[in-house]
Design a protein around this motif. Structure first.
Motif, mmCIF file in Angstrom:
data_model
loop_
_atom_site.group_PDB
_atom_site.id
_atom_site.type_symbol
_atom_site.label_atom_id
_atom_site.label_comp_id
_atom_site.label_asym_id
_atom_site.label_seq_id
_atom_site.Cartn_x
_atom_site.Cartn_y
_atom_site.Cartn_z
ATOM 1 N N VAL A 1 0.830 -1.201 0.000
ATOM 2 C CA VAL A 1 0.000 0.000 0.000
ATOM 3 C C VAL A 1 0.865 1.252 0.000
ATOM 4 O O VAL A 1 0.758 2.090 -0.900
ATOM 5 C CB VAL A 1 -0.971 0.006 1.211
ATOM 6 C CG1 VAL A 1 -1.847 1.229 1.154
ATOM 7 C CG2 VAL A 1 -1.811 -1.238 1.196
ATOM 8 N N MET A 2 1.745 1.375 0.987
ATOM 9 C CA MET A 2 2.516 2.617 1.106
ATOM 10 C C MET A 2 3.401 2.876 -0.105
ATOM 11 O O MET A 2 3.402 3.963 -0.670
ATOM 12 C CB MET A 2 3.401 2.562 2.346
ATOM 13 C CG MET A 2 2.684 2.348 3.617
ATOM 14 S SD MET A 2 1.624 3.695 3.992
ATOM 15 C CE MET A 2 2.832 4.945 4.308
ATOM 16 N N LEU A 3 4.158 1.865 -0.524
ATOM 17 C CA LEU A 3 5.135 2.088 -1.595
ATOM 18 C C LEU A 3 4.466 2.443 -2.924
ATOM 19 O O LEU A 3 4.797 3.470 -3.521
ATOM 20 C CB LEU A 3 6.035 0.849 -1.714
ATOM 21 C CG LEU A 3 7.123 0.912 -2.764
ATOM 22 C CD1 LEU A 3 8.089 2.021 -2.447
ATOM 23 C CD2 LEU A 3 7.855 -0.407 -2.828
ATOM 24 N N PRO A 4 3.486 1.653 -3.414
ATOM 25 C CA PRO A 4 2.859 2.030 -4.684
ATOM 26 C C PRO A 4 2.142 3.378 -4.611
ATOM 27 O O PRO A 4 2.212 4.151 -5.556
ATOM 28 C CB PRO A 4 1.859 0.905 -4.939
ATOM 29 C CG PRO A 4 2.252 -0.191 -4.084
ATOM 30 C CD PRO A 4 2.944 0.388 -2.927
ATOM 31 N N PHE A 5 1.500 3.654 -3.492
ATOM 32 C CA PHE A 5 0.771 4.921 -3.399
ATOM 33 C C PHE A 5 1.722 6.109 -3.399
ATOM 34 O O PHE A 5 1.449 7.123 -4.035
ATOM 35 C CB PHE A 5 -0.093 4.952 -2.135
ATOM 36 C CG PHE A 5 -1.396 4.239 -2.303
ATOM 37 C CD1 PHE A 5 -1.646 3.478 -3.423
ATOM 38 C CD2 PHE A 5 -2.388 4.334 -1.353
ATOM 39 C CE1 PHE A 5 -2.829 2.818 -3.587
ATOM 40 C CE2 PHE A 5 -3.588 3.684 -1.503
ATOM 41 C CZ PHE A 5 -3.804 2.921 -2.628
ATOM 42 N N ALA A 6 2.843 5.956 -2.708
ATOM 43 C CA ALA A 6 3.808 7.060 -2.685
ATOM 44 C C ALA A 6 4.373 7.285 -4.079
ATOM 45 O O ALA A 6 4.526 8.425 -4.533
ATOM 46 C CB ALA A 6 4.929 6.747 -1.702
ATOM 47 N N LEU A 7 4.642 6.182 -4.792
ATOM 48 C CA LEU A 7 5.140 6.297 -6.162
ATOM 49 C C LEU A 7 4.095 6.964 -7.052
ATOM 50 O O LEU A 7 4.401 7.830 -7.881
ATOM 51 C CB LEU A 7 5.470 4.894 -6.679
ATOM 52 C CG LEU A 7 6.433 4.796 -7.844
ATOM 53 C CD1 LEU A 7 7.713 5.514 -7.512
ATOM 54 C CD2 LEU A 7 6.699 3.351 -8.159
ATOM 55 N N PHE A 8 2.851 6.567 -6.857
ATOM 56 C CA PHE A 8 1.755 7.139 -7.633
ATOM 57 C C PHE A 8 1.645 8.641 -7.387
ATOM 58 O O PHE A 8 1.509 9.429 -8.331
ATOM 59 C CB PHE A 8 0.449 6.448 -7.249
ATOM 60 C CG PHE A 8 -0.757 7.041 -7.907
ATOM 61 C CD1 PHE A 8 -0.960 6.885 -9.260
ATOM 62 C CD2 PHE A 8 -1.668 7.765 -7.169
ATOM 63 C CE1 PHE A 8 -2.071 7.447 -9.878
ATOM 64 C CE2 PHE A 8 -2.767 8.326 -7.763
ATOM 65 C CZ PHE A 8 -2.965 8.157 -9.130
ATOM 66 N N ASN A 9 1.762 9.019 -6.138
ATOM 67 C CA ASN A 9 1.699 10.442 -5.800
ATOM 68 C C ASN A 9 2.834 11.216 -6.473
ATOM 69 O O ASN A 9 2.621 12.294 -7.033
ATOM 70 C CB ASN A 9 1.768 10.605 -4.287
ATOM 71 C CG ASN A 9 1.731 12.051 -3.882
ATOM 72 O OD1 ASN A 9 0.743 12.735 -4.092
ATOM 73 N ND2 ASN A 9 2.820 12.531 -3.341
ATOM 74 N N THR A 10 4.025 10.622 -6.439
ATOM 75 C CA THR A 10 5.173 11.272 -7.084
ATOM 76 C C THR A 10 4.904 11.509 -8.560
ATOM 77 O O THR A 10 5.105 12.605 -9.092
ATOM 78 C CB THR A 10 6.413 10.380 -6.925
ATOM 79 O OG1 THR A 10 6.557 10.041 -5.567
ATOM 80 C CG2 THR A 10 7.639 11.086 -7.423
ATOM 81 N N MET A 11 4.428 10.450 -9.241
ATOM 82 C CA MET A 11 4.220 10.579 -10.679
ATOM 83 C C MET A 11 3.082 11.547 -10.982
ATOM 84 O O MET A 11 3.092 12.237 -12.001
ATOM 85 C CB MET A 11 3.944 9.210 -11.304
ATOM 86 C CG MET A 11 5.120 8.276 -11.266
ATOM 87 S SD MET A 11 6.705 9.071 -11.605
ATOM 88 C CE MET A 11 6.607 9.319 -13.359
ATOM 89 N N LEU A 12 2.101 11.602 -10.090
ATOM 90 C CA LEU A 12 0.994 12.548 -10.278
ATOM 91 C C LEU A 12 1.520 13.977 -10.250
ATOM 92 O O LEU A 12 1.226 14.780 -11.162
ATOM 93 C CB LEU A 12 -0.022 12.342 -9.161
ATOM 94 C CG LEU A 12 -1.314 13.139 -9.244
ATOM 95 C CD1 LEU A 12 -2.177 12.585 -10.341
ATOM 96 C CD2 LEU A 12 -2.047 13.091 -7.929
ATOM 97 N N VAL A 13 2.328 14.291 -9.261
ATOM 98 C CA VAL A 13 2.887 15.643 -9.171
ATOM 99 C C VAL A 13 3.779 15.923 -10.375
ATOM 100 O O VAL A 13 3.734 17.009 -10.965
ATOM 101 C CB VAL A 13 3.671 15.812 -7.853
ATOM 102 C CG1 VAL A 13 4.272 17.195 -7.780
ATOM 103 C CG2 VAL A 13 2.767 15.592 -6.683
ATOM 104 N N ALA A 14 4.568 14.915 -10.754
ATOM 105 C CA ALA A 14 5.466 15.108 -11.893
ATOM 106 C C ALA A 14 4.672 15.429 -13.146
ATOM 107 O O ALA A 14 4.995 16.363 -13.889
ATOM 108 C CB ALA A 14 6.308 13.859 -12.103
#
Lengths: 111, 407
Positions: free
Chosen positions: B319-332
């Protein structure tokens, strides 16, 4: 800061070693094992533990290096052209392939 | 006296002040925690030693110094002694980099001990050094419970460090600097990051709980499961040093969340209408925000059950790792396709005008929506970490036939 914080720790330990009583009996100094006599305990006696911990540490190294690559990219991101986004995306997709592999392999399943 | 010596002495003085403040804070923190836990459970908490039990921490400290320091026979003496020192040193060290006010606001000096260009990275590095203290302590005790507790603890902390590091990437992208004063400055101009990065904040909050071994994730010292984990063989001041490291890393986590997501030492601007200049009381706001987070830590401890270890690890990785990655790519993606900050060089950032671009507000709304979705529909994610793995047994299960118990 390092000097001061190290100093606090060392002073505390030395003060306790000087001030506390010293009456160690054999039973008191035995390792705790719920009241039983300890079986093959001790440092370096080759206690066994699950391989999962090893796998997690390995995966942590892989993904932490990924994060380490991301920090400079993130810090400079606003000054980079739009193309940087696609480069980052390619990198992430490559990593997600690996992530999917370990997911399906069941490395992240703890028993 | 040459300049460098004076600067060095002032830094040392500030470091000693910060450390003494943190130690006092830790001592009274234990009292506040016990008091609050008592209030949550409708009992008074400690109230005997001194007025309002204010002398209770003093009594505890004196007791822990005068107790016998037991060195277990099986222990590796050197590592056994050094491990708690490592733990507490890096916990203290991490706090020094957090700015508690604008430059020169502490009697003409800067209210931080060090302010490095790579401030956030240094802080994350310091927190991961704490793992060494815990693991070495567990290993050097030469006993089974501490070894297992130390292993569990280090595996948990490295797993949640990934989500922690990655949830900060969105903030870094928006600011474009890893220096903490820059981040606070940016928030003073553009608004707090909690509005733009609510999703990242929730991810960071959860990993901060896991990283400081608190409340629902305090597996390493799960008293009811593994005696006391890595603390089992420790007594007297060494035990107190570990406790100190835990509470101080809690302070650091609170201060870091304040800095990253809640505008650091800047107060909310809308209060200026009532009392002019109220948003510029640096230390007051900083401590008030930190106190809120510390209260939150204790509140969660009083209300949420500890989760099982396999659930904890699955939650961290799935949960934490994919969501954090998703958030990063969203901002990017948002920065690449919609808008960038007008950066005026140095640490000056232009506020967004509506005609310039959409600003961060659309991203903020998306992020808030994601955060709300994650909280409201948390049941959706539960199967990801809550399912029990299939049991593979070596011997084939004999189907039960006939009467129970057999003949």
């Amino acid at each position: 800061m390092l000097v001061a914080s190290l100093g606090i720790g060392i002073i505390a330990v030395i003060a306790s070693a000087l001030l506390g009583p010293k009456k160690g009996t054999r039973a008191k100094l035995m390792p705790y094992e719920s009241g039983n006599d300890p079986e093959h305990g001790g440092v370096g006696t080759g206690q066994r533990f699950p391989v999962h911990f090893y796998l997690v540490a390995m995966l942590f190294i892989v993904f932490d290096i990924e994060t380490a690559f991301f920090y400079p990219l993130a810090a400079a991101y606003q000054k980079l052209p739009q193309f940087a986004f696609f480069e980052a995306l390619t990198f992430v997709i490559l990593l997600l392939v690996g992530y999917y592999y370990i997911l399906k392999k069941g490395v992240l399943e703890w028993r | 006296m040459p300049d460098w010596l004076a600067a060095g002495l002032i830094t040392l003085l500030k470091a000693v002040l910060v450390i003494l403040g943190l130690l006092t804070g830790f001592a009274y923190m234990t009292l506040v925690e016990r008091k609050l836990l008592g209030r949550f459970q409708m009992r008074p908490g400690p109230n005997r030693v001194g007025p309002f039990a204010l002398l209770q921490p003093v009594a505890d400290a004196i007791k822990s110094i005068f107790k016998e320091d037991i060195n277990v026979t099986m222990a590796d003496k050197l590592v056994y002694t050094i491990a708690p020192i490592i733990s507490v040193t890096f916990a203290l060290l991490a706090f020094g980099g957090i700015p508690a006010g604008p430059a020169g606001s502490l009697f003409g000096e800067n209210p931080w001990v060090y302010n490095l260009d790579a401030g956030i990275l240094i802080l994350l590095a310091m927190t991961s050094m704490g793992i060494y203290g815990i693991f070495l302590g567990g290993w050097a005790s030469g006993s089974k419970y501490p070894l297992l507790g130390g292993l569990r603890s280090s595996a948990q902390m490295i797993s949640y460090e990934l989500g922690m590091g990655m949830s900060l990437l969105g903030v870094l992208m928006m600011v474009g600097s890893t220096r903490m004063t820059d981040i606070v400055q940016y928030q003073a101009v553009n608004g707090w990051f909690i509005f733009f990065q609510a999703f990242a904040f929730i991810l960071f909050l959860i990993s901060a709980f896991a990283e400081t071994n608190r409340a629902p994730f305090d597996l390493p010292e799960a008293e009811q499961e593994l005696v006391a984990g890595f603390l089992t063989e420790y007594s007297a001041i060494k035990w107190a040093l570990y406790q100190m490291a835990e509470y101080i890393s809690m302070f650091t986590a609170s201060a870091f969340m304040t800095t990253m997501f809640f505008g650091g030492w800047k107060g909310p601007v809308f209060l200026e209408g009532f009392i002019p200049g109220i948003s510029d009381w640096p230390l007051v706001w900083f401590i008030a925000k930190m106190a809120f987070f510390i209260f939150f830590f204790i509140w969660v401890k009083a209300s949420i059950l500890r989760i099982r270890y396999d659930q904890l690890m699955r939650f961290g990785w799935k949960v934490m790792l994919p969501f954090a990655l998703f958030n990063t790519m969203l901002v990017a993606a948002y920065i690449a396709f919609v808008g960038r900050t007008e950066w005026k060089g140095g640490t000056v950032y232009e506020r967004f005008g509506l005609n310039q671009s959409l600003g961060w507000w659309a991203l903020g709304l998306i992020s808030l929506g994601l955060a709300a979705f994650m909280i409201v529909r948390s049941d959706v994610f539960r199967p990801w970490f809550n399912k029990t793995a299939p049991v593979r047994s070596r011997t084939p299960q004999v189907p039960q036939t006939g009467r129970a118990g057999g003949d």
